[in-house]
Design a protein around this motif. Structure first.
Motif, PDB file in Angstrom:
ATOM      1  N   SER A   1      -8.088  -4.253  18.127  1.00  0.00           N
ATOM      2  CA  SER A   1      -8.060  -5.707  18.104  1.00  0.00           C
ATOM      3  C   SER A   1      -6.878  -6.159  17.248  1.00  0.00           C
ATOM      4  CB  SER A   1      -9.366  -6.262  17.531  1.00  0.00           C
ATOM      5  OG  SER A   1      -9.543  -5.826  16.188  1.00  0.00           O
ATOM      6  N   ALA A   2      -6.412  -7.370  17.500  1.00  0.00           N
ATOM      7  CA  ALA A   2      -5.290  -7.915  16.732  1.00  0.00           C
ATOM      8  C   ALA A   2      -5.511  -9.401  16.525  1.00  0.00           C
ATOM      9  CB  ALA A   2      -3.969  -7.677  17.455  1.00  0.00           C
ATOM     10  N   THR A   3      -5.084  -9.878  15.351  1.00  0.00           N
ATOM     11  CA  THR A   3      -5.174 -11.300  15.026  1.00  0.00           C
ATOM     12  C   THR A   3      -3.812 -11.773  14.536  1.00  0.00           C
ATOM     13  OG1 THR A   3      -7.503 -11.110  14.388  1.00  0.00           O
ATOM     14  CG2 THR A   3      -6.309 -13.037  13.602  1.00  0.00           C
ATOM     15  N   TRP A   4      -3.317 -12.820  15.147  1.00  0.00           N
ATOM     16  CA  TRP A   4      -2.007 -13.419  14.824  1.00  0.00           C
ATOM     17  C   TRP A   4      -2.272 -14.852  14.404  1.00  0.00           C
ATOM     18  CZ3 TRP A   4       0.939 -16.545  18.751  1.00  0.00           C
ATOM     19  CH2 TRP A   4       2.226 -16.876  18.321  1.00  0.00           C
TER      20      TRP A   4
ATOM     21  N   LEU B   1       0.115 -11.029  10.970  1.00  0.00           N
ATOM     22  CA  LEU B   1      -0.465 -10.212  12.038  1.00  0.00           C
ATOM     23  C   LEU B   1      -1.381  -9.179  11.400  1.00  0.00           C
ATOM     24  CD1 LEU B   1      -0.584  -9.276  15.026  1.00  0.00           C
ATOM     25  CD2 LEU B   1       1.326  -7.742  14.512  1.00  0.00           C
ATOM     26  N   GLU B   2      -2.629  -9.136  11.834  1.00  0.00           N
ATOM     27  CA  GLU B   2      -3.594  -8.167  11.333  1.00  0.00           C
ATOM     28  C   GLU B   2      -4.156  -7.383  12.515  1.00  0.00           C
ATOM     29  OE1 GLU B   2      -5.976  -9.758   7.713  1.00  0.00           O
ATOM     30  OE2 GLU B   2      -5.586 -11.507   8.983  1.00  0.00           O
ATOM     31  N   PHE B   3      -4.240  -6.072  12.360  1.00  0.00           N
ATOM     32  CA  PHE B   3      -4.776  -5.246  13.440  1.00  0.00           C
ATOM     33  C   PHE B   3      -5.387  -3.984  12.846  1.00  0.00           C
ATOM     34  CE2 PHE B   3      -0.368  -4.171  12.703  1.00  0.00           C
ATOM     35  CZ  PHE B   3      -0.312  -2.783  12.769  1.00  0.00           C
ATOM     36  N   SER B   4      -6.135  -3.295  13.650  1.00  0.00           N
ATOM     37  CA  SER B   4      -6.772  -2.052  13.211  1.00  0.00           C
ATOM     38  C   SER B   4      -6.346  -0.913  14.129  1.00  0.00           C
ATOM     39  CB  SER B   4      -8.296  -2.191  13.223  1.00  0.00           C
ATOM     40  OG  SER B   4      -8.758  -2.531  14.518  1.00  0.00           O
TER      41      SER B   4
ATOM     42  N   GLU C   1       6.902  -7.325   8.378  1.00  0.00           N
ATOM     43  CA  GLU C   1       6.770  -6.087   7.617  1.00  0.00           C
ATOM     44  C   GLU C   1       5.312  -5.852   7.233  1.00  0.00           C
ATOM     45  OE1 GLU C   1      10.674  -5.955   4.844  1.00  0.00           O
ATOM     46  OE2 GLU C   1       9.384  -7.693   4.539  1.00  0.00           O
ATOM     47  N   ILE C   2       4.902  -4.611   7.225  1.00  0.00           N
ATOM     48  CA  ILE C   2       3.555  -4.270   6.782  1.00  0.00           C
ATOM     49  C   ILE C   2       3.467  -4.475   5.275  1.00  0.00           C
ATOM     50  CG2 ILE C   2       1.892  -2.387   6.486  1.00  0.00           C
ATOM     51  CD1 ILE C   2       2.776  -1.296   9.157  1.00  0.00           C
ATOM     52  N   THR C   3       2.498  -5.291   4.861  1.00  0.00           N
ATOM     53  CA  THR C   3       2.325  -5.587   3.439  1.00  0.00           C
ATOM     54  C   THR C   3       1.036  -5.003   2.862  1.00  0.00           C
ATOM     55  OG1 THR C   3       1.272  -7.706   3.998  1.00  0.00           O
ATOM     56  CG2 THR C   3       3.653  -7.722   3.620  1.00  0.00           C
ATOM     57  N   THR C   4       0.068  -4.683   3.737  1.00  0.00           N
ATOM     58  CA  THR C   4      -1.212  -4.155   3.261  1.00  0.00           C
ATOM     59  C   THR C   4      -1.734  -3.110   4.232  1.00  0.00           C
ATOM     60  OG1 THR C   4      -1.761  -6.306   2.276  1.00  0.00           O
ATOM     61  CG2 THR C   4      -3.564  -4.732   2.541  1.00  0.00           C
TER      62      THR C   4
ATOM     63  N   ILE D   1      -4.565  -2.989   9.046  1.00  0.00           N
ATOM     64  CA  ILE D   1      -3.156  -3.213   8.729  1.00  0.00           C
ATOM     65  C   ILE D   1      -2.870  -4.706   8.714  1.00  0.00           C
ATOM     66  CG2 ILE D   1      -0.783  -2.616   9.329  1.00  0.00           C
ATOM     67  CD1 ILE D   1      -2.557  -0.167   8.889  1.00  0.00           C
ATOM     68  N   LYS D   2      -2.107  -5.147   7.717  1.00  0.00           N
ATOM     69  CA  LYS D   2      -1.679  -6.544   7.651  1.00  0.00           C
ATOM     70  C   LYS D   2      -0.163  -6.588   7.521  1.00  0.00           C
ATOM     71  CE  LYS D   2      -2.107 -10.782   4.891  1.00  0.00           C
ATOM     72  NZ  LYS D   2      -2.747 -11.397   3.698  1.00  0.00           N
ATOM     73  N   ALA D   3       0.466  -7.419   8.341  1.00  0.00           N
ATOM     74  CA  ALA D   3       1.914  -7.604   8.283  1.00  0.00           C
ATOM     75  C   ALA D   3       2.209  -9.093   8.164  1.00  0.00           C
ATOM     76  CB  ALA D   3       2.578  -7.034   9.535  1.00  0.00           C
ATOM     77  N   MET D   4       3.290  -9.418   7.459  1.00  0.00           N
ATOM     78  CA  MET D   4       3.706 -10.807   7.311  1.00  0.00           C
ATOM     79  C   MET D   4       5.150 -10.951   7.750  1.00  0.00           C
ATOM     80  SD  MET D   4       1.807 -11.945   3.789  1.00  0.00           S
ATOM     81  CE  MET D   4       1.859 -13.685   4.256  1.00  0.00           C
ATOM     82  N   ASP D   5       5.505 -12.114   8.302  1.00  0.00           N
ATOM     83  CA  ASP D   5       6.881 -12.285   8.746  1.00  0.00           C
ATOM     84  C   ASP D   5       7.805 -12.440   7.541  1.00  0.00           C
ATOM     85  OD1 ASP D   5       6.774 -14.944   7.906  1.00  0.00           O
ATOM     86  OD2 ASP D   5       6.582 -15.773   9.915  1.00  0.00           O
ATOM     87  N   PHE D   6       9.111 -12.565   7.792  1.00  0.00           N
ATOM     88  CA  PHE D   6      10.095 -12.521   6.711  1.00  0.00           C
ATOM     89  C   PHE D   6      10.126 -13.790   5.871  1.00  0.00           C
ATOM     90  CE2 PHE D   6      11.370  -9.217   9.639  1.00  0.00           C
ATOM     91  CZ  PHE D   6      11.692  -8.166   8.784  1.00  0.00           C
ATOM     92  N   MET D   7       9.372 -14.819   6.247  1.00  0.00           N
ATOM     93  CA  MET D   7       9.217 -15.990   5.398  1.00  0.00           C
ATOM     94  C   MET D   7       8.582 -15.602   4.065  1.00  0.00           C
ATOM     95  SD  MET D   7       9.711 -19.346   5.568  1.00  0.00           S
ATOM     96  CE  MET D   7       9.420 -19.955   7.251  1.00  0.00           C
ATOM     97  N   ASN D   8       7.838 -14.512   4.081  1.00  0.00           N
ATOM     98  CA  ASN D   8       7.159 -14.036   2.884  1.00  0.00           C
ATOM     99  C   ASN D   8       8.135 -13.827   1.728  1.00  0.00           C
ATOM    100  OD1 ASN D   8       4.685 -13.272   1.665  1.00  0.00           O
ATOM    101  ND2 ASN D   8       5.186 -11.120   1.914  1.00  0.00           N
TER     102      ASN D   8
END
Length: 450
Positions: free
Chosen positions: A2-5, A16-19, A53-56, A68-75
């Motif tokens: 599953s994925a959540t955006w 973006l979060e996915f498993s 980028e993956i942050t968690t 897995i959690k990723a955030m865009d480059f605005m981070n």
């Protein structure tokens, strides 16, 4: 899998979060070698909708999956700070300058052509500097702006542009809700001078006639147009709406959307303040929080005057408030709710443990451990007068036995949003005060940091 955006129209970094399957007990199982900082892309059909980028990475010792959690480059712009001096330049030039400094490429950015005479941000997030510059320009252009990422490039768009999405009850809407409330109404403002003498009144006659008087007061200040300040306090009916529908990747925060829903009576154009898209078992669904007005994100930028520029080294109240908000948001989605816990850094907390930790860590302020203590700290603030950094208190969400029935607490972010460690969400999340649940259980605000 599953994925959540998801994303919001404030602090506009998309997530973006996915498993993925994970089994470190079976030598024959090929676990994906994923590391912090790895680049992740999400495609829907042939269109790339996310690059970050993956942050968690969260794994358990049991067989199953890794989250897995990723955030865009605005981070990078949200979490990095700088101090700069700008003279006689535009918001677009300020944006190019700070992005070059931190190594972020610039894509299409709105051209304001408005000269900003002086702007001296101090120890401020790059994101806030960009938004603060565009807010200055917005006062003259009357447009609303929003930073967003297109891959590795920062863009600044005009907020509220049409998404091209139409949702209707007959085709795509799965569920919907709509609420409106008078709780924050201010329909009359009385103006007083410094001696307490009444000098004028600003009011909405039709609102007063229909709903009765909901009054606020204001005292004249030197250099401030009291009529304009009073008009700014007037506030009408608050409305909020949420929609669950079949997914459409064009429906993202900051865009507008058209809705035809006979069930709730929602018909017309609305603005998306929060979007969550999920893909599970081959089905794409989305949850949208909607606003009835297009509002630009507010930001408090710590600046210095010309005279202060070379001599001021003290930490201002704005800095404290910004630090409180930044610290609170850093835990979003990372802390599991547990009644009685107060260790957000360790990954577990309840609501008051979270607010206690944030205030102590970010501003060195001890507000007490429980909601019963925190509801007595600082000064009471009505909902209409909330400012970023205020505590927001709720009552009777369960039988706490505390003063005023207080049972839940969060931190106000502005634009009717607050961040809290929620038992319902099971983590630190951002919610809207205009939601029917929070309207029903509203108690008061408390101003701690001024």
């Amino acid at each position: 899998m599953s994925a959540t955006w998801s994303g919001t129209d404030t602090q506009c970094s998309r997530t973006l979060e996915f498993s993925i399957a994970s089994n470190h007990h079976d030598k024959n199982f090929k676990n994906l070698k994923i590391k912090l900082g790895d680049i992740v892309r999400l495609y829907v059909g042939n269109k790339r909708v996310f690059l970050g980028e993956i942050t968690t990475i969260e794994r358990t010792g049991e067989k199953g999956s890794a989250s897995i959690k990723a955030m865009d480059f605005m981070n990078h712009l949200l979490k990095s700070k700088t101090s700069r001096n700008f003279r006689n330049t535009s918001a677009e030039n300020i944006t190019r300058s700070v992005c070059k400094e931190i190594g972020i490429k610039v894509g299409d950015i709105e051209k304001t052509k408005i000269n900003i005479p002086k702007f001296y941000p101090r120890e401020e997030a790059y994101y806030n500097i960009i938004l603060g510059a565009y807010r200055k320009a917005s006062k003259q252009t009357k447009k609303k702006y929003m930073p967003t990422m297109d891959g590795t490039r920062l863009c600044v768009i005009e907020k509220g542009t049409e998404s091209g999405v139409l949702l209707s009850q007959d085709e795509s809407i799965l569920s919907s809700s709509y609420s409106k409330t008078l709780d924050s109404m201010v329909n009359q403002v009385v103006i007083f001078d410094e001696k307490g003498k009444r000098t004028g009144v600003i009011k909405k006659d039709d609102w007063v006639k229909k709903y009765g008087i909901y009054q606020e007061t204001i005292t004249k200040e030197k250099g401030v147009n009291s009529k304009t300040a009073a008009e700014a306090l007037l506030k009408g009916i608050e409305q909020s709406a949420s929609i669950e529908a079949l997914g459409n990747i064009k429906a993202t925060s900051g865009k507008s959307i058209k809705i035809r829903d006979k069930g709730t009576g929602l018909t017309g154009r609305f603005w998306i303040t929060s979007d969550t898209h999920t893909w599970e078992n081959g089905i794409h669904k989305m949850s949208l929080e909607l606003a009835f007005k297009n509002v630009m994100e507010s930001v408090s930028v710590n600046t210095e005057t010309e005279e202060q520029k070379s001599s001021s080294n003290t930490k201002t109240d704005n800095e404290k408030i910004n630090k409180i908000i930044e610290t609170a948001k850093s835990f979003q989605g990372k802390v599991k709710y547990k009644m009685g816990a107060s260790n957000p850094a360790g990954g577990v907390s309840d609501c008051s443990g979270f607010t206690q930790y944030v205030y102590k860590t970010a501003a060195g302020i001890n507000i007490g451990r429980t909601t019963n203590e925190q509801v007595k700290k600082g000064s009471k603030v009505e909902k209409a007068n909330l400012k970023a950094g205020d505590l927001v208190m709720f009552k009777n969400t369960y039988n706490s036995g505390y003063s005023y029935g207080v049972s839940h607490v969060g931190i106000y972010l502005g634009n009717n949003q607050f961040i809290h460690c929620s038992s319902g969400a099971g983590t630190v999340t951002i919610s809207n005060l205009a939601g029917s649940y929070y309207v029903q259980h509203w108690l008061m605000g408390r101003r701690i940091a001024k």
